[in-house]
Design a protein around this motif. Structure first.
Motif, PDB file in Angstrom:
ATOM      1  N   LEU A 194      -3.345  -8.932 -34.340  1.00 22.44           N
ATOM      2  CA  LEU A 194      -4.374  -9.550 -32.750  1.00 22.44           C
ATOM      3  C   LEU A 194      -5.590  -9.082 -31.784  1.00 22.44           C
ATOM      4  O   LEU A 194      -5.950  -8.740 -31.098  1.00 22.44           O
ATOM      5  N   PRO A 195      -5.758  -7.182 -31.975  1.00 20.48           N
ATOM      6  CA  PRO A 195      -7.440  -6.858 -31.813  1.00 20.48           C
ATOM      7  C   PRO A 195      -8.172  -7.534 -32.647  1.00 20.48           C
ATOM      8  O   PRO A 195      -9.337  -7.400 -31.462  1.00 20.48           O
ATOM      9  N   VAL A 251     -11.183  -9.044 -29.960  1.00 21.91           N
ATOM     10  CA  VAL A 251     -12.787  -9.045 -30.026  1.00 21.91           C
ATOM     11  C   VAL A 251     -12.912 -10.269 -30.295  1.00 21.91           C
ATOM     12  O   VAL A 251     -13.677 -10.506 -29.402  1.00 21.91           O
ATOM     13  N   ARG A 252     -11.726 -11.681 -30.939  1.00 24.00           N
ATOM     14  CA  ARG A 252     -12.861 -13.108 -31.312  1.00 24.00           C
ATOM     15  C   ARG A 252     -13.211 -13.373 -29.485  1.00 24.00           C
ATOM     16  O   ARG A 252     -14.181 -14.156 -29.450  1.00 24.00           O
ATOM     17  N   LEU A 253     -12.111 -13.024 -29.043  1.00 19.51           N
ATOM     18  CA  LEU A 253     -11.553 -14.115 -27.636  1.00 19.51           C
ATOM     19  C   LEU A 253     -13.195 -13.912 -27.050  1.00 19.51           C
ATOM     20  O   LEU A 253     -13.735 -13.677 -25.917  1.00 19.51           O
ATOM     21  N   PRO A 280      -9.548 -12.389 -18.562  1.00 15.50           N
ATOM     22  CA  PRO A 280      -8.713 -12.475 -19.065  1.00 15.50           C
ATOM     23  C   PRO A 280      -6.783 -13.080 -19.039  1.00 15.50           C
ATOM     24  O   PRO A 280      -6.207 -12.912 -20.157  1.00 15.50           O
ATOM     25  N   GLY A 281      -6.737 -13.449 -18.268  1.00 18.83           N
ATOM     26  CA  GLY A 281      -5.495 -14.260 -18.185  1.00 18.83           C
ATOM     27  C   GLY A 281      -5.191 -15.388 -19.687  1.00 18.83           C
ATOM     28  O   GLY A 281      -4.246 -15.789 -20.117  1.00 18.83           O
ATOM     29  N   ARG A 282      -6.485 -15.905 -19.917  1.00 20.03           N
ATOM     30  CA  ARG A 282      -6.744 -16.712 -21.119  1.00 20.03           C
ATOM     31  C   ARG A 282      -6.210 -16.019 -22.119  1.00 20.03           C
ATOM     32  O   ARG A 282      -5.773 -15.793 -23.308  1.00 20.03           O
ATOM     33  N   ILE A 283      -6.718 -14.754 -22.693  1.00 17.89           N
ATOM     34  CA  ILE A 283      -6.836 -13.819 -23.299  1.00 17.89           C
ATOM     35  C   ILE A 283      -5.027 -13.143 -23.667  1.00 17.89           C
ATOM     36  O   ILE A 283      -4.355 -13.162 -24.816  1.00 17.89           O
ATOM     37  N   ARG A 336      -2.622 -15.688 -25.273  1.00 20.85           N
ATOM     38  CA  ARG A 336      -3.239 -16.115 -26.175  1.00 20.85           C
ATOM     39  C   ARG A 336      -2.257 -14.536 -27.376  1.00 20.85           C
ATOM     40  O   ARG A 336      -1.514 -14.777 -28.316  1.00 20.85           O
ATOM     41  N   LEU A 337      -2.684 -13.522 -26.683  1.00 21.60           N
ATOM     42  CA  LEU A 337      -2.295 -12.365 -27.356  1.00 21.60           C
ATOM     43  C   LEU A 337      -0.729 -12.986 -27.789  1.00 21.60           C
ATOM     44  O   LEU A 337       0.463 -12.094 -28.869  1.00 21.60           O
TER      45      LEU A 337
END
Length: 315
Positions: free
Chosen positions: A143-144, A148-150, A157-160, A163-164
């Protein structure tokens, strides 16, 4: 928007990756017979502590994660000033209180941050999301790395967050321990009776090693193989086939309870490394955290990745 990332020190990622991407660590301390070592992901310190303490007395170790108050103080003194949105990604809540501590701390943080940010000349809102990775050790690292990639791709932030949270339920960790007696005695010291004396004695006598799977907060055996080398070979080669079949992120993470050159010499390692290279998958290797080693013993090896649902050992 300034996006910050936080992990606990059980997350098996190389220290240089953590430092290069400004990932904050919630440290976990390990106390053995009055000696305490705080894990800040320092490979040399971990190996020194392993050689001098864990192999002989790790069964009786006490692990001490950050408390609610310590997490609150870290955020209020530093992170609410440095960032606008923070993702805190923790070891699975089924094996540690860190997620619950961070969740409780988040209520106080979100109630108290405004005056602190205002003093620093920032009157914009601050947001925090605590995410249970639902996994352990190097599988926790998936996940981290994706975060980092995103973040570097400029995702909001909402999309990150979405995804996580999706990846947490699709991440697999596979582990082969060396010493079943150690795991059994360590589990009993913590009040966990899941590894019986009979199973440990039988497995040791016959040199049977389990392949354990971490998935969605649950940990259990998915195979039993005669011999440690054969078990790790089966785990590595199966992971290589999953890489060839296609992963959900371009990442495989490994950790080992000892010197990494020992892991690289194990059968099957080369097949996994080559599969990652052929499929443009980045492979991270890390000495296992102190917390990991006191719980599963010296010489254990773990592979983590995110993939579609599958059964171990099948194509």
């Amino acid at each position: 928007m300034r996006i910050g990332l936080v992990v606990d020190s059980a997350c098996d990622l190389p220290k240089d990756f953590i430092e290069r991407h400004d990932i904050e660590i919630l440290p976990i301390a390990v106390r053995i017979d009055g000696t305490t070592e705080v894990d800040y992901r320092d490979q040399a310190a971990t190996l020194a502590f392993l050689d001098s303490h864990i192999a002989e007395r790790g069964v009786n170790a006490e692990t001490i994660p950050y408390t609610v108050e310590q997490i609150r103080d870290l955020f209020l003194q530093k992170l609410v000033i440095d960032y606008d949105y923070v993702f805190c990604m923790t070891i699975t809540r089924t094996r540690s209180p860190i997620f619950d501590n961070a969740q409780k701390a988040s209520y106080a943080i979100l109630n108290e941050y405004r005056a602190i940010r205002s003093e620093a000349g920032n009157n914009t809102p601050f947001a925090l999301r605590v995410i249970d990775t639902q996994n352990l050790f190097s599988a926790q690292a998936i996940l981290p790395v994706e975060a980092v990639r995103l973040r570097e791709a400029g995702e909001e932030p909402g999309r990150i967050r979405t995804r996580l949270e999706q990846l947490a339920s699709s991440t697999y960790g596979y582990l082969v321990p060396r010493d079943l007696y150690y795991i059994r005695n360590r589990a009993r010291a913590k009040g966990d009776r899941s590894v019986s004396l009979f199973s440990a004695a039988l497995g040791t006598a016959l040199d049977i090693k389990p392949v354990l799977r971490g998935y969605r907060g649950d940990t259990g055996p998915v195979a039993k193989v005669k011999g440690f080398d054969a078990a790790t070979q089966q785990m590595f080669e199966f992971s290589a086939r999953r890489v060839d079949a296609g992963l959900l992120t371009p990442t495989v993470a490994l950790c080992y309870g000892g010197e990494l050159d020992e892991m690289r010499a194990l059968p099957g390692y080369t097949a996994l490394r080559d599969a990652c290279g052929a499929n443009n998958i980045e492979m991270f290797e890390s000495v296992m955290s102190l917390t990991g080693m006191v719980n599963v013993g010296k010489g254990a090896v773990v592979v983590g990745f995110a993939a579609e649902p599958h059964e171990f050992g099948k194509p």
